[in-house]
Design a protein around this motif. Structure first.
Motif, PDB file in Angstrom:
ATOM      1  N   LYS A   1       0.843  -1.199   0.000  1.00 54.88           N
ATOM      2  CA  LYS A   1       0.000   0.000   0.000  1.00 54.88           C
ATOM      3  C   LYS A   1       0.877   1.248   0.000  1.00 54.88           C
ATOM      4  CE  LYS A   1      -4.193  -1.786   2.180  1.00 54.88           C
ATOM      5  NZ  LYS A   1      -3.817  -3.193   2.021  1.00 54.88           N
ATOM      6  N   SER A   2       0.347   2.292  -0.605  1.00 57.06           N
ATOM      7  CA  SER A   2       0.994   3.595  -0.515  1.00 57.06           C
ATOM      8  C   SER A   2       0.321   4.385   0.597  1.00 57.06           C
ATOM      9  CB  SER A   2       0.877   4.357  -1.842  1.00 57.06           C
ATOM     10  OG  SER A   2       1.645   3.731  -2.842  1.00 57.06           O
TER      11      SER A   2
ATOM     12  N   TYR B   1     -15.089   8.002  -7.755  1.00 54.09           N
ATOM     13  CA  TYR B   1     -14.106   8.911  -7.168  1.00 54.09           C
ATOM     14  C   TYR B   1     -13.766   8.591  -5.719  1.00 54.09           C
ATOM     15  CZ  TYR B   1     -15.464  11.390 -11.356  1.00 54.09           C
ATOM     16  OH  TYR B   1     -15.729  11.708 -12.668  1.00 54.09           O
ATOM     17  N   THR B   2     -14.288   7.507  -5.200  1.00 53.00           N
ATOM     18  CA  THR B   2     -14.060   7.198  -3.782  1.00 53.00           C
ATOM     19  C   THR B   2     -13.313   5.889  -3.550  1.00 53.00           C
ATOM     20  OG1 THR B   2     -16.215   6.099  -3.556  1.00 53.00           O
ATOM     21  CG2 THR B   2     -16.136   8.469  -3.125  1.00 53.00           C
ATOM     22  N   THR B   3     -13.187   5.062  -4.581  1.00 50.23           N
ATOM     23  CA  THR B   3     -12.585   3.735  -4.378  1.00 50.23           C
ATOM     24  C   THR B   3     -11.065   3.776  -4.218  1.00 50.23           C
ATOM     25  OG1 THR B   3     -12.562   3.428  -6.782  1.00 50.23           O
ATOM     26  CG2 THR B   3     -14.414   2.493  -5.572  1.00 50.23           C
ATOM     27  N   SER B   4     -10.414   4.831  -4.665  1.00 52.12           N
ATOM     28  CA  SER B   4      -8.952   4.884  -4.542  1.00 52.12           C
ATOM     29  C   SER B   4      -8.516   5.010  -3.089  1.00 52.12           C
ATOM     30  CB  SER B   4      -8.385   6.051  -5.359  1.00 52.12           C
ATOM     31  OG  SER B   4      -8.941   7.279  -4.948  1.00 52.12           O
ATOM     32  N   VAL B   5      -9.389   5.530  -2.226  1.00 55.16           N
ATOM     33  CA  VAL B   5      -9.070   5.640  -0.796  1.00 55.16           C
ATOM     34  C   VAL B   5      -9.446   4.325  -0.120  1.00 55.16           C
ATOM     35  CG1 VAL B   5      -9.563   6.848   1.361  1.00 55.16           C
ATOM     36  CG2 VAL B   5      -9.467   8.135  -0.800  1.00 55.16           C
ATOM     37  N   VAL B   6      -8.429   3.589   0.326  1.00 55.50           N
ATOM     38  CA  VAL B   6      -8.665   2.297   0.977  1.00 55.50           C
ATOM     39  C   VAL B   6      -8.907   2.467   2.472  1.00 55.50           C
ATOM     40  CG1 VAL B   6      -7.620   0.053   1.546  1.00 55.50           C
ATOM     41  CG2 VAL B   6      -7.313   1.049  -0.740  1.00 55.50           C
ATOM     42  N   LYS B   7      -8.138   3.356   3.096  1.00 57.20           N
ATOM     43  CA  LYS B   7      -8.241   3.552   4.539  1.00 57.20           C
ATOM     44  C   LYS B   7      -7.727   4.942   4.887  1.00 57.20           C
ATOM     45  CE  LYS B   7      -5.244   1.676   7.472  1.00 57.20           C
ATOM     46  NZ  LYS B   7      -4.493   0.715   8.318  1.00 57.20           N
ATOM     47  N   THR B   8      -8.261   5.529   5.957  1.00 54.73           N
ATOM     48  CA  THR B   8      -7.747   6.801   6.480  1.00 54.73           C
ATOM     49  C   THR B   8      -7.376   6.626   7.938  1.00 54.73           C
ATOM     50  OG1 THR B   8      -9.995   7.520   7.017  1.00 54.73           O
ATOM     51  CG2 THR B   8      -9.095   8.232   4.901  1.00 54.73           C
TER      52      THR B   8
ATOM     53  N   PHE C   1      -3.054  13.632   8.857  1.00 54.83           N
ATOM     54  CA  PHE C   1      -3.756  12.365   8.677  1.00 54.83           C
ATOM     55  C   PHE C   1      -3.075  11.572   7.564  1.00 54.83           C
ATOM     56  CE2 PHE C   1      -5.536  15.577   5.962  1.00 54.83           C
ATOM     57  CZ  PHE C   1      -5.718  14.946   4.740  1.00 54.83           C
ATOM     58  N   LYS C   2      -3.448  10.293   7.457  1.00 52.35           N
ATOM     59  CA  LYS C   2      -2.903   9.417   6.425  1.00 52.35           C
ATOM     60  C   LYS C   2      -4.030   8.854   5.555  1.00 52.35           C
ATOM     61  CE  LYS C   2       1.026   7.851   9.244  1.00 52.35           C
ATOM     62  NZ  LYS C   2       1.709   6.669   9.854  1.00 52.35           N
ATOM     63  N   ILE C   3      -3.756   8.778   4.270  1.00 54.51           N
ATOM     64  CA  ILE C   3      -4.649   8.095   3.343  1.00 54.51           C
ATOM     65  C   ILE C   3      -3.888   6.924   2.736  1.00 54.51           C
ATOM     66  CG2 ILE C   3      -5.870   8.259   1.128  1.00 54.51           C
ATOM     67  CD1 ILE C   3      -6.490  11.148   1.748  1.00 54.51           C
TER      68      ILE C   3
END
Length: 530
Positions: free
Chosen positions: A116-117, A156-163, A171-173
């Motif tokens: 993950k990035s 537009y929301t699937t690229s964010v796996v976790k915050t 914060f981290k994405i």
């Protein structure tokens, strides 16, 4: 500048279009006059006549937003007003590249497994929402999580796996490996940031759109106008509003918008009806903005319904359409004919294997299908005058191969709902995106059926190419993947591309600092009166 072709067909279509628009306009006016519903806290009062001071600018648009909420729609008409009331973590600049907005700075790392990035982002300090509360990382995490619950904007929301929260400003994405689309996604209105407290309280953001944006919502008189006023505590002093009050007027008819501009009733017209272009260019009191766009416009057919589930039928319809005539009649020449199923000018476009205008080829496809063209039921839905004019040409074209098409008109909100649910055989629409990956995800990814994938395409090979491109950071490698996807789409003719129009706006010559980008963006807060 514009390539046009005039023929007897055009003259006949124009005559039919004039007659049909008269009837359609009367119907639309009757509907509009009966839709004076207001949201809670609004009134029936509205500004009429020319602006009387330089504290106000009146903007006219054809389509009323389906919602003032950030995540509850995927309509250009809604994006326009969302940009007034909300900010995202990033925004697109004039060159359609993502740049930080609420984010002050960021870095990218990899997790310990390299799977993950991790995007570590820090917010500007002291950013205020319209309700006076201060922006923190909690608001970011809540907003991005809430956006994921809205199917309309799944693209537009699937690229964010976790915050993950680090502190109040950091914060981290997490993304699933490398991501070529995250920053573009975070620039989309669906990921606009709202107060966590209001999200938790189930605030109706359609009635109470609280964000950090340069303007605050005042009132919405349905079918007529929306009012906004400047956010005096806007965090970005360089982009703070220069004009205090914004009135967003809904005027469906193109000629009426032009008359309102020329009379001084409105100061700026979005999506100028191209039939008014020549006269306004000759008016010294009016400035016209026109930019070649990335907006891809088409006739969509429902690929789940017989006979449009048949490749030969789709190719026949695609080949039968004279795009130059569509551009002449619908746009007054202000556009270019499409030569592919994806937008020309974007990374990975290809015209290979596309079905250009060829009536004999269209008849050959119909013969290969083997059915009776007169049995085909194609009801083409339109939501504005331009689409209706395009529909008139398409209707005439399809008669040449034996298909009788009907045209129907409905308001934008109903049109969006009906087409998303798949309750149609055909409609004229379009999609505006900032990059090819987002375009393909929105228009053709199978997970977006019942949302923005309105052709209802479900092709595993295509899905795999789109997902691969989204994770390919190297631009040249991504281009190859996207080109392969474009050619696959051309071969399958899931829809019938028509044109890429010019983005055309017009405004009082007294307005300064105006611009419009290739994806239709503009920045109201940068405008000023001379």
């Amino acid at each position: 500048m514009f390539k046009t072709k005039r023929s007897l067909l055009i003259m006949l279509v124009i005559l039919a279009m004039v007659l049909s628009v008269v009837g359609c306009s009367n119907s639309n006016n009757a509907q509009s006059s009966s839709s004076g519903e207001t949201t809670p806290g609004t009134s029936d009062n509205h500004i009429a006549g020319p602006a009387i001071d330089k504290d106000t600018v009146v903007i006219a648009t054809a389509d009323e937003t389906p919602s003032l909420s950030a995540a509850g729609h995927n309509a250009v008409a809604g994006d326009y007003v969302n940009k007034l009331t909300y900010n995202g973590l990033f925004r697109l600049n004039k060159d359609i590249n993502p740049v930080p907005d609420l984010v002050k700075e960021y870095t990218v790392e990899e997790d310990e497994n390299g799977e993950k990035s991790i995007w570590v982002m820090t917010l500007h300090e002291g950013v205020k929402f319209h309700d006076g509360s201060t922006l923190t990382s909690d608001d970011i995490i809540a907003s991005l999580a809430d956006a994921k619950t809205h199917p309309e904007v799944l693209t537009y929301t699937t690229s964010v796996v976790k915050t993950e929260k680090v502190d109040d400003l950091t914060f981290k994405i997490y993304t699933d490996g490398a991501s070529s689309s995250l920053l573009y996604d975070l620039s989309h209105h669906s990921n606009s940031i709202r107060p966590k407290a209001l999200i938790d309280a189930d605030n109706d953001f359609n009635a109470n759109p609280i964000g950090t944006g340069p303007y605050k919502f005042v009132e919405w008189t349905r079918g007529e106008q929306i009012k906004f006023t400047a956010h005096e505590e806007y965090f970005d002093s360089d982009r703070a509003p220069k004009i205090k009050n914004i009135v967003w007027k809904i005027i469906p008819e193109g000629s009426s918008r032009t008359i309102a501009l020329e009379s001084g009733e409105v100061d700026y017209v979005i999506e100028l009806d191209s039939t008014s272009l020549d006269s306004l260019k000759a008016n010294p009191d009016i400035s016209v903005l026109e930019v070649p766009s990335l907006s891809h416009n088409w006739l969509t057919v429902n690929n789940e319904k017989v006979p449009f589930d048949n490749l030969n039928v789709r190719k026949a319809v695609c080949s039968a359409i004279n795009r130059e005539d569509v551009i002449t009649v619908a746009l007054n020449g202000a556009g270019v004919a499409t030569e592919g199923q994806t937008p020309e000018g974007m990374l990975g476009f290809s015209s290979e294997d596309f079905d250009n205008y060829d009536v004999e080829a269209a008849k050959g496809y119909m013969d290969a299908w083997g059915g009776d063209p007169s049995t085909i039921e194609l009801d083409i839905i339109c939501s504005n005058d331009t689409k209706r004019r395009a529909g008139e040409v398409i209707q005439a074209n399809l008669k040449e191969i034996g298909i009788n098409a009907n045209l129907s008109t409905m308001d934008l909100a109903t049109y969006l709902s009906v087409t998303a649910e798949g309750n149609f055989t055909g409609f004229i629409g379009g999609y505006t995106s900032s990059n090819m990956v987002s375009f393909l995800q929105g228009v053709f990814l199978s997970s977006n059926i019942n949302a923005s994938n309105k052709t209802r395409t479900a092709n595993p090979e295509l899905d795999a190419l789109i997902n691969k491109a989204a994770k390919t950071v190297d631009q040249e490698e991504r281009r190859k993947v996207l080109e392969e996807a474009s050619i696959l789409l051309n071969k399958n003719a899931y829809q019938m591309p028509l044109y890429q129009n010019y983005m055309i706006s017009a405004h009082s010559s007294g307005l300064d600092n105006t611009f419009i980008s290739a994806n239709g963006d503009f920045a109201v807060q940068e405008w000023s009166w001379k």
